[in-house]
Design an enzyme around this catalytic site. Sequence first.
Site, PDB file in Angstrom:
ATOM      1  N   ASP A  64     -42.149 107.004 -24.987  1.00  0.00           N
ATOM      2  CA  ASP A  64     -43.295 107.683 -24.373  1.00  0.00           C
ATOM      3  C   ASP A  64     -44.424 107.813 -25.388  1.00  0.00           C
ATOM      4  O   ASP A  64     -44.196 107.835 -26.597  1.00  0.00           O
ATOM      5  CB  ASP A  64     -42.908 109.076 -23.872  1.00  0.00           C
ATOM      6  CG  ASP A  64     -43.758 109.526 -22.675  1.00  0.00           C
ATOM      7  OD1 ASP A  64     -43.240 109.502 -21.528  1.00  0.00           O
ATOM      8  OD2 ASP A  64     -44.933 109.903 -22.885  1.00  0.00           O
ATOM      9  N   TYR A  89     -55.211 101.820  -9.118  1.00  0.00           N
ATOM     10  CA  TYR A  89     -53.753 101.995  -9.104  1.00  0.00           C
ATOM     11  C   TYR A  89     -53.108 101.051  -8.073  1.00  0.00           C
ATOM     12  O   TYR A  89     -52.069 100.442  -8.341  1.00  0.00           O
ATOM     13  CB  TYR A  89     -53.481 103.465  -8.765  1.00  0.00           C
ATOM     14  CG  TYR A  89     -52.054 103.910  -8.800  1.00  0.00           C
ATOM     15  CD1 TYR A  89     -51.405 104.175 -10.008  1.00  0.00           C
ATOM     16  CD2 TYR A  89     -51.345 104.124  -7.611  1.00  0.00           C
ATOM     17  CE1 TYR A  89     -50.095 104.635 -10.022  1.00  0.00           C
ATOM     18  CE2 TYR A  89     -50.047 104.577  -7.628  1.00  0.00           C
ATOM     19  CZ  TYR A  89     -49.419 104.837  -8.832  1.00  0.00           C
ATOM     20  OH  TYR A  89     -48.123 105.294  -8.857  1.00  0.00           O
ATOM     21  N   SER A  93     -45.324 100.970  -6.385  1.00  0.00           N
ATOM     22  CA  SER A  93     -45.672 102.155  -5.588  1.00  0.00           C
ATOM     23  C   SER A  93     -46.031 101.727  -4.167  1.00  0.00           C
ATOM     24  O   SER A  93     -46.457 100.580  -3.949  1.00  0.00           O
ATOM     25  CB  SER A  93     -46.887 102.838  -6.224  1.00  0.00           C
ATOM     26  OG  SER A  93     -47.429 103.804  -5.342  1.00  0.00           O
ATOM     27  N   LYS A 126     -50.439  98.234  -9.090  1.00  0.00           N
ATOM     28  CA  LYS A 126     -49.071  98.264  -8.541  1.00  0.00           C
ATOM     29  C   LYS A 126     -48.778  97.018  -7.708  1.00  0.00           C
ATOM     30  O   LYS A 126     -47.640  96.531  -7.681  1.00  0.00           O
ATOM     31  CB  LYS A 126     -48.857  99.542  -7.725  1.00  0.00           C
ATOM     32  CG  LYS A 126     -48.830 100.828  -8.570  1.00  0.00           C
ATOM     33  CD  LYS A 126     -47.787 100.777  -9.679  1.00  0.00           C
ATOM     34  CE  LYS A 126     -47.408 102.157 -10.193  1.00  0.00           C
ATOM     35  NZ  LYS A 126     -46.478 102.093 -11.357  1.00  0.00           N
ATOM     36  N   ASP A 172     -47.486 103.684 -27.137  1.00  0.00           N
ATOM     37  CA  ASP A 172     -48.532 103.595 -26.124  1.00  0.00           C
ATOM     38  C   ASP A 172     -48.363 102.228 -25.476  1.00  0.00           C
ATOM     39  O   ASP A 172     -48.690 101.205 -26.088  1.00  0.00           O
ATOM     40  CB  ASP A 172     -49.913 103.726 -26.783  1.00  0.00           C
ATOM     41  CG  ASP A 172     -51.034 103.480 -25.784  1.00  0.00           C
ATOM     42  OD1 ASP A 172     -50.745 103.269 -24.586  1.00  0.00           O
ATOM     43  OD2 ASP A 172     -52.209 103.493 -26.208  1.00  0.00           O
ATOM     44  N   VAL A 173     -47.856 102.201 -24.255  1.00  0.00           N
ATOM     45  CA  VAL A 173     -47.532 100.907 -23.634  1.00  0.00           C
ATOM     46  C   VAL A 173     -48.768 100.037 -23.400  1.00  0.00           C
ATOM     47  O   VAL A 173     -48.642  98.828 -23.197  1.00  0.00           O
ATOM     48  CB  VAL A 173     -46.750 101.080 -22.301  1.00  0.00           C
ATOM     49  CG1 VAL A 173     -45.450 101.827 -22.513  1.00  0.00           C
ATOM     50  CG2 VAL A 173     -47.598 101.726 -21.221  1.00  0.00           C
TER      51      VAL A 173
END
Length: 252
Positions: free
Chosen positions: A39, A157, A144, A161, A65-66
């Site tokens: 994370d 978003y 999502s 997704k 930090d992805v």
Amino acid sequence: MSAGKLDGRVAVVTGAAQGIGEAIARRYAAEGAKVAVVDVNVDAADAVARSIVEGGGVAVAVQCDVASRESVNAAAEKTVAELGGIDILVSNAGVTRPAMLWKMTDDQWNQVMDTHVGGSFYWLQAVAPGMREREYGRIIFTTSAAGIIGTIGQINYSVAKAGLLGMTRSAARELAPAGITVNAVAPAAATPMTETIRTDERFKDNYLDSIPLHRWAEPDEVAATYLFLAQEDAGYLTGQVLSVDGGRVMVR
Ligand SMILES: NC(=O)c1ccc[n+]([C@@H]2O[C@H](COP(=O)([O-])OP(=O)(O)OC[C@H]3O[C@@H](n4cnc5c(N)ncnc54)[C@H](O)[C@@H]3O)[C@@H](O)[C@H]2O)c1
């Protein structure tokens, strides 16, 4: 004592400091996996890893930090050094930056794209070579309902997704010859991310009415599907998306 369903496996769970990721990390550890609790919020990740270890499991907190390739590569190296080769990747870290499309800024667009699409792609590239060498792997992306049916005020978003559905299917085809499965989960659960739609009078009744089971899931209920997909037994299931959302998204 019966054998754990993930005994001896090394799992990376991103965004595991809270919410769905935390529930997945705890479930995997309870089933015998060695878990990297990854994370950007390292203090919270530390607390989760420590509590897993106190409960008799194996876990390490890994700050990452992805949205940064360097950070992902360093986190993958640390995981391999501390736990061994990565067998399971759950790409779950995520953020929302809502705005109607005519108000959305480049920053809002880029942050969501970089975290979900960039983060998943960097981790995919970080784990795939080792999995191919060992001819085993379970990769699970987190998409999502927004990516399937769209959402008002979240075009960034929804695009990110939906992009993950393409990533799932392409990676599933590319990695199948090495015995690696790649699937996606489209979850819904009561987490900090969904607090507004669960509590704000403007959204909460409408949203609840859109869920046939007419209730929100606890994160652990969603984690059960991530456990199923991570098992060796699920080896004939690849390139699929499972909506774990109380029936909100279904063909009609
Ligand atoms: N909760 C839901 O109903 C729901 C619905 C659909 C999809 N999802 C997806 O499920 C995943 C988990 O959602 P949640 O509800 O548990 O969210 P959450 O906000 O409770 O937790 C997200 C975690 O990701 C971490 N994170 C954010 N940006 C990061 C980064 N750049 N690098 C590393 N870590 C980062 C956060 O610190 C946090 O610990 C997300 O991908 C989300 O989009 C959730």
